[in-house]
Design a protein around this motif. Structure first.
Motif, PDB file in Angstrom:
ATOM      1  N   TYR B  25       0.851  -1.190   0.000  1.00 40.91           N
ATOM      2  CA  TYR B  25       0.000   0.000   0.000  1.00 40.91           C
ATOM      3  C   TYR B  25       0.885   1.238   0.000  1.00 40.91           C
ATOM      4  N   SER B  26       0.308   2.356  -0.392  1.00 45.77           N
ATOM      5  CA  SER B  26       1.121   3.562  -0.571  1.00 45.77           C
ATOM      6  C   SER B  26       0.966   4.580   0.563  1.00 45.77           C
ATOM      7  N   ASP B  27      -0.193   4.619   1.215  1.00 47.00           N
ATOM      8  CA  ASP B  27      -0.466   5.629   2.225  1.00 47.00           C
ATOM      9  C   ASP B  27      -0.029   5.136   3.604  1.00 47.00           C
ATOM     10  N   SER B  28       1.023   5.705   4.134  1.00 50.18           N
ATOM     11  CA  SER B  28       1.552   5.251   5.422  1.00 50.18           C
ATOM     12  C   SER B  28       0.577   5.489   6.570  1.00 50.18           C
ATOM     13  N   ALA B  29      -0.463   6.298   6.341  1.00 50.64           N
ATOM     14  CA  ALA B  29      -1.464   6.540   7.381  1.00 50.64           C
ATOM     15  C   ALA B  29      -2.516   5.433   7.446  1.00 50.64           C
ATOM     16  N   SER B  30      -2.555   4.540   6.466  1.00 50.73           N
ATOM     17  CA  SER B  30      -3.549   3.459   6.480  1.00 50.73           C
ATOM     18  C   SER B  30      -3.367   2.603   7.713  1.00 50.73           C
ATOM     19  N   ASN B  31      -4.478   2.228   8.341  1.00 50.12           N
ATOM     20  CA  ASN B  31      -4.375   1.515   9.614  1.00 50.12           C
ATOM     21  C   ASN B  31      -5.289   0.317   9.729  1.00 50.12           C
ATOM     22  N   TYR B  32      -5.959  -0.042   8.637  1.00 50.09           N
ATOM     23  CA  TYR B  32      -6.876  -1.185   8.695  1.00 50.09           C
ATOM     24  C   TYR B  32      -6.763  -1.938   7.370  1.00 50.09           C
ATOM     25  N   PHE B  33      -6.568  -3.293   7.481  1.00 46.46           N
ATOM     26  CA  PHE B  33      -6.249  -4.094   6.301  1.00 46.46           C
ATOM     27  C   PHE B  33      -7.073  -5.382   6.318  1.00 46.46           C
ATOM     28  N   PRO B  34      -8.181  -5.404   5.577  1.00 44.81           N
ATOM     29  CA  PRO B  34      -9.004  -6.622   5.520  1.00 44.81           C
ATOM     30  C   PRO B  34      -8.660  -7.474   4.310  1.00 44.81           C
ATOM     31  N   TRP B  35      -9.008  -8.753   4.403  1.00 47.24           N
ATOM     32  CA  TRP B  35      -8.904  -9.676   3.287  1.00 47.24           C
ATOM     33  C   TRP B  35     -10.294 -10.274   3.029  1.00 47.24           C
TER      34      TRP B  35
END
Lengths: 112, 116
Positions: B25-35
């Motif tokens: 992912y590109s945005d270092s602020a992202s904090n939630y990662f679903p599959w």
């Protein structure tokens, strides 16, 4: 528990005809609601989202519109369908806050 | 905005082997990662998710790992079975931006085939 319903499951429409796809959520209040389109390449494209009744945000310019007449009802519409509107349309919901997103089983739309 | 890359696009494994799908992912602020797992003709189903304060999460044969420094996360399926055959999507979500919707950005999917 919460459930999400989409109908119809499949739809075949002629070019130039109108469209109405419906999505309803049960077991929750004040959800965020989303419409996605999934083309043959499998990617998910966000079309519209809504954070409340009557509040619609559009992500891409297109031939479609969305409405949210009730808290748990989200409708995707078109006045005149184009061939390019064919695809798999998915509705999804989340509870307020940074919560998981859940999808319905989609509507397969074919335009002839 | 956020950009999520997913690899591979197709993956074939023998039944019983492990499968690994990777996303960046590109945005270092992202904090939630679903599959999500999507079977033919159905909507995507959430199978596991991870938040940025955790490095790894397991649920039976499924695990997800997150490397915030490298901005990548992976799905691991062990002891694969034919019913694991499906398309898998990763996604990332940035913190609340004031828009109210907490939108997900999805990868393009991986078609997993488990050969009996």
């Amino acid at each position: 528990s919460q459930t999400i319903h989409q109908w119809p499951a499949t739809l075949v429409q002629p070019v130039g005809s109108p469209l109405s796809l419906e999505c309803t959520v049960e077991g929750t209040s004040n959800p965020n609601l989303y419409w996605y389109r999934q083309a043959a390449g499998r990617g998910l494209q966000l079309l519209f989202y809504s954070v409340g009744i009557g509040q619609i945000s559009s992500e891409v310019p297109q031939n479609l519109s969305a409405s949210r007449p009730q808290d748990r009802q989200f409708i995707l519409s078109s006045k005149k369908l184009l061939l390019s509107d064919s695809g798999f349309y998915l509705c999804a919901w989340t509870a307020k806050g940074n919560q998981p997103q859940h999808f319905g089983d989609g509507t397969r739309l074919s335009i002839l | 905005g956020e950009n999520v890359e997913q690899h591979p696009s197709t993956l074939s494994v023998q039944e019983g082997d492990s499968a690994v799908i990777k996303c960046t992912y590109s945005d270092s602020a992202s904090n939630y990662f679903p599959w999500y797992k999507q079977e033919l003709g159905k909507g995507p189903q959430l199978i596991i998710d991870i938040r940025s304060n955790v490095g790894e999460k397991k649920d039976q044969r499924i695990a997800v790992t997150l490397n915030k420094t490298a901005k990548h996360f992976s799905l691991h399926i062990t002891e694969t079975q034919p019913e694991d055959s499906a398309v898998y999507f990763c996604a990332a979500r940035a913190p609340y931006s004031g828009a109210g919707s907490y939108q997900l950005t999805f990868g393009k999917g991986t078609k997993l085939s488990v050969i009996p």
